[in-house]
Design a protein around this motif. Structure first.
Motif, PDB file in Angstrom:
ATOM      1  N   TRP A 167       0.799  -1.133  -0.044  1.00 15.95           N
ATOM      2  CA  TRP A 167      -0.014   0.077  -0.046  1.00 15.95           C
ATOM      3  C   TRP A 167       0.988   1.362  -0.083  1.00 15.95           C
ATOM      4  O   TRP A 167       2.166   1.441   0.659  1.00 15.95           O
ATOM      5  CB  TRP A 167      -1.025   0.007   1.188  1.00 15.95           C
ATOM      6  CG  TRP A 167      -1.711   1.248   1.575  1.00 15.95           C
ATOM      7  CD1 TRP A 167      -2.910   1.321   1.139  1.00 15.95           C
ATOM      8  CD2 TRP A 167      -1.337   2.573   2.026  1.00 15.95           C
ATOM      9  NE1 TRP A 167      -3.482   2.318   1.423  1.00 15.95           N
ATOM     10  CE2 TRP A 167      -2.425   3.102   2.045  1.00 15.95           C
ATOM     11  CE3 TRP A 167      -0.258   2.874   2.765  1.00 15.95           C
ATOM     12  CZ2 TRP A 167      -2.610   4.411   2.657  1.00 15.95           C
ATOM     13  CZ3 TRP A 167      -0.268   4.195   3.191  1.00 15.95           C
ATOM     14  CH2 TRP A 167      -1.380   4.858   3.211  1.00 15.95           C
ATOM     15  N   GLN A 168       0.407   2.364  -0.453  1.00 18.50           N
ATOM     16  CA  GLN A 168       1.137   3.612  -0.568  1.00 18.50           C
ATOM     17  C   GLN A 168       0.181   4.644  -0.636  1.00 18.50           C
ATOM     18  O   GLN A 168      -1.066   4.788  -1.185  1.00 18.50           O
ATOM     19  CB  GLN A 168       2.256   3.631  -1.687  1.00 18.50           C
ATOM     20  CG  GLN A 168       1.623   3.457  -3.135  1.00 18.50           C
ATOM     21  CD  GLN A 168       2.622   3.472  -4.235  1.00 18.50           C
ATOM     22  OE1 GLN A 168       3.643   3.825  -3.956  1.00 18.50           O
ATOM     23  NE2 GLN A 168       2.444   2.965  -5.285  1.00 18.50           N
ATOM     24  N   SER A 169       0.786   5.852   0.152  1.00 13.65           N
ATOM     25  CA  SER A 169      -0.110   7.116   0.091  1.00 13.65           C
ATOM     26  C   SER A 169      -0.294   7.757  -1.064  1.00 13.65           C
ATOM     27  O   SER A 169      -1.329   8.430  -1.445  1.00 13.65           O
ATOM     28  CB  SER A 169       0.412   7.930   1.015  1.00 13.65           C
ATOM     29  OG  SER A 169       1.692   8.556   0.726  1.00 13.65           O
ATOM     30  N   PHE A 170       0.732   7.339  -2.162  1.00 10.56           N
ATOM     31  CA  PHE A 170       0.410   8.049  -3.503  1.00 10.56           C
ATOM     32  C   PHE A 170      -0.531   7.689  -4.285  1.00 10.56           C
ATOM     33  O   PHE A 170      -1.199   8.203  -5.137  1.00 10.56           O
ATOM     34  CB  PHE A 170       2.004   7.542  -4.566  1.00 10.56           C
ATOM     35  CG  PHE A 170       2.776   8.845  -4.112  1.00 10.56           C
ATOM     36  CD1 PHE A 170       3.006   9.634  -3.258  1.00 10.56           C
ATOM     37  CD2 PHE A 170       3.822   8.982  -5.247  1.00 10.56           C
ATOM     38  CE1 PHE A 170       4.024  10.621  -3.102  1.00 10.56           C
ATOM     39  CE2 PHE A 170       4.896   9.914  -5.123  1.00 10.56           C
ATOM     40  CZ  PHE A 170       4.997  10.994  -3.995  1.00 10.56           C
ATOM     41  N   ASP A 171      -1.140   6.436  -4.050  1.00  9.29           N
ATOM     42  CA  ASP A 171      -2.308   5.865  -4.543  1.00  9.29           C
ATOM     43  C   ASP A 171      -3.626   6.491  -4.222  1.00  9.29           C
ATOM     44  O   ASP A 171      -4.773   6.158  -4.681  1.00  9.29           O
ATOM     45  CB  ASP A 171      -2.402   4.513  -4.342  1.00  9.29           C
ATOM     46  CG  ASP A 171      -1.475   3.542  -5.239  1.00  9.29           C
ATOM     47  OD1 ASP A 171      -0.900   4.077  -6.244  1.00  9.29           O
ATOM     48  OD2 ASP A 171      -1.290   2.404  -4.732  1.00  9.29           O
ATOM     49  N   TYR A 172      -3.474   7.395  -3.122  1.00  4.14           N
ATOM     50  CA  TYR A 172      -4.775   8.008  -2.483  1.00  4.14           C
ATOM     51  C   TYR A 172      -4.417   9.549  -2.310  1.00  4.14           C
ATOM     52  O   TYR A 172      -4.450   9.936  -1.117  1.00  4.14           O
ATOM     53  CB  TYR A 172      -5.253   7.160  -1.052  1.00  4.14           C
ATOM     54  CG  TYR A 172      -5.297   6.006  -1.405  1.00  4.14           C
ATOM     55  CD1 TYR A 172      -6.574   5.106  -1.541  1.00  4.14           C
ATOM     56  CD2 TYR A 172      -4.263   4.804  -1.083  1.00  4.14           C
ATOM     57  CE1 TYR A 172      -7.104   3.949  -1.775  1.00  4.14           C
ATOM     58  CE2 TYR A 172      -4.521   3.596  -1.418  1.00  4.14           C
ATOM     59  CZ  TYR A 172      -5.794   3.277  -1.605  1.00  4.14           C
ATOM     60  OH  TYR A 172      -5.978   1.791  -2.036  1.00  4.14           O
ATOM     61  N   PRO A 173      -4.143  10.160  -3.421  1.00  2.17           N
ATOM     62  CA  PRO A 173      -3.872  11.741  -3.175  1.00  2.17           C
ATOM     63  C   PRO A 173      -4.936  12.483  -2.670  1.00  2.17           C
ATOM     64  O   PRO A 173      -6.175  12.097  -2.828  1.00  2.17           O
ATOM     65  CB  PRO A 173      -3.488  12.081  -4.679  1.00  2.17           C
ATOM     66  CG  PRO A 173      -4.154  11.090  -5.322  1.00  2.17           C
ATOM     67  CD  PRO A 173      -4.258   9.689  -4.630  1.00  2.17           C
ATOM     68  N   MET A 174      -4.696  13.694  -2.291  1.00  3.53           N
ATOM     69  CA  MET A 174      -5.423  14.500  -1.941  1.00  3.53           C
ATOM     70  C   MET A 174      -5.787  15.519  -2.965  1.00  3.53           C
ATOM     71  O   MET A 174      -6.520  15.284  -3.882  1.00  3.53           O
ATOM     72  CB  MET A 174      -5.171  15.350  -0.566  1.00  3.53           C
ATOM     73  CG  MET A 174      -6.313  15.834   0.312  1.00  3.53           C
ATOM     74  SD  MET A 174      -5.929  16.306   2.211  1.00  3.53           S
ATOM     75  CE  MET A 174      -4.064  17.002   1.812  1.00  3.53           C
TER      76      MET A 174
END
Length: 414
Positions: A167-174
């Motif tokens: 999992w990575q935060s880049f896949d769930y940008p704001m």
């Protein structure tokens, strides 16, 4: 001495810039790079590790910090687990690039971020159910904050070497696109990558504008509630049709297209720079440290210059009609309000534009949500008293005729 002068000039510029357009600054508790560094527990969470409300993960070179960030005003005391850019020690406010609990702030108690022994990344709250960010299929999970701004959970072997990214935060940008972040779609999982604006300048809930990549048209699109307001034009030879070459020359653009996924990302030609592409709550698309890229906030649907798109118009709206922000009051004009706090000022603009009886609008609440509309006929009285409010008033301007005979309205907005 010269170095101090340069830092002073940079600070003056940033303060001036933040007054013109505040990037999530007002009412947020500012965490300085020094504070984050002094409270750092490293750049990695291992099974069983916890971040409390006053500790941070800081990436190896100190460019990003992950921790709890708080927003305080007269009506709320909210906190979010987020990632902030910490590269510039002279930046007078935090630049948030990701929140793990966007739309679900912690309002009653301080929380703790933990990667438990089962590999679950979650925010633990006193007396409440946890906010689960990710549940790992394996217990051999560690999370690392990279200098790119990406927080990555990965499965590791017993010797610590990485087996795979989970999992990575880049896949769930704001609302921010960093170099290496994707815009597009995974055909394998159905997941889409897009950035969505904040609701207001201070409320990070999902707003009304989205930036997407069209893999068939090979172009970037800014949409307002699903309606295409602005397009970049086709990407050919590292150049977009509707973006100035002076801007595109700063970046390298990359397209990946195969049976599993189709996406776009950018990188800086000058690797010493960290660009952050931002989509504001009004639809302005810009490089935070550079120029405007696209101005969907100036698009009304009746002209198509600068990348603006046309869409079906109400019979009462014509080329040259715009809304102008004015300070003052109406003498006898009727007004009505909607108390829906999920509506932003750009929603109010779209609703007023589509209603032929509407001639002005503003936010209903002090936090810039909800809508107030003015209808009927009477005179608007301008004024600069602190007792007056700012109202977006319908203004009609003459259209400009193109030499070939077509009617084209040239918007002179900033």
């Amino acid at each position: 001495m010269a170095t101090n002068v340069v830092h002073l000039l940079k600070l003056v510029f940033l303060l001036f810039f933040s007054c013109l357009w505040t990037r999530h600054a007002a009412e947020w508790i500012y965490v300085t790079p020094a504070q984050a560094y002094n409270s750092s527990v490293g750049d990695t969470l291992k099974p069983g590790d916890t971040l409390n409300s006053s500790s941070f993960l800081v990436s190896a070179k100190g460019t990003f910090a992950l921790g709890f960030f708080r927003r305080i005003d007269s009506t709320s005391n909210e906190s979010y687990v987020g990632i902030s850019d910490m590269a510039d020690p002279n930046m007078p406010f935090n630049l948030y690039v990701w929140f793990g609990n966007r739309g679900n702030p912690i309002v009653k108690h301080s929380g703790m971020l933990t990667l438990d022994n089962n590999g679950t990344l979650k925010i633990v709250l006193q007396g409440e159910d946890p906010i689960v960010i990710y549940t790992s299929p394996t217990i051999n999970t560690v999370g690392t904050l990279l200098d790119t701004g990406n927080f990555v959970l990965k499965e590791v072997d017993l010797n610590g070497s990485m087996k795979r990214v989970l999992w990575q935060s880049f896949d769930y940008p704001m609302d921010t696109l960093l170099p290496g972040m994707r815009l597009g779609v995974s055909h394998k999982t159905g997941h889409t990558w897009s950035i969505i604006s904040w609701l207001t300048t201070d409320i990070p809930d999902q707003g009304s504008f989205a930036l997407e990549w069209d893999p068939k048209g090979l172009e970037l699109i800014v949409k307002q509630r699903g309606v295409a307001y602005w397009k970049s034009g086709v990407l050919i030879d590292n150049q977009f049709e509707n973006i100035s070459p002076d801007i595109t020359s700063m970046y390298d653009f990359h397209i990946v297209s195969n049976e599993d996924e189709e996406y776009f990302y950018f990188s800086n030609k000058n690797q010493s720079l960290m660009s952050e592409w931002l989509l504001t709550f009004m639809g302005q698309f810009k490089d935070l440290r550079g120029p405007d890229i696209g101005r969907a906030d100036n698009c009304y649907g009746y002209y198509t210059n600068g990348g603006c798109q046309g869409w079906e118009q109400p019979v009462c709206r014509h080329g040259g009609d715009t809304f102008e922000l004015k300070s003052g009051y109406y003498v006898t004009r009727d007004s009505l309000a909607t108390y829906n706090s999920s509506l932003s000022i750009s929603d109010c603009k779209a609703l007023c534009w589509s209603d032929c009886s509407c001639v002005a609008f503003s936010s209903q609440f002090g936090n810039d949500t909800g809508c107030r509309f003015w209808t009927g006929e009477s005179e608007f009285v301008s004024g600069k008293s602190s007792d007056f409010v700012s109202i977006n008033v319908l203004s009609s301007k003459p259209s400009h005729r193109h030499r070939d005979g077509f009617i084209l309205y040239l918007d002179g907005g900033e």
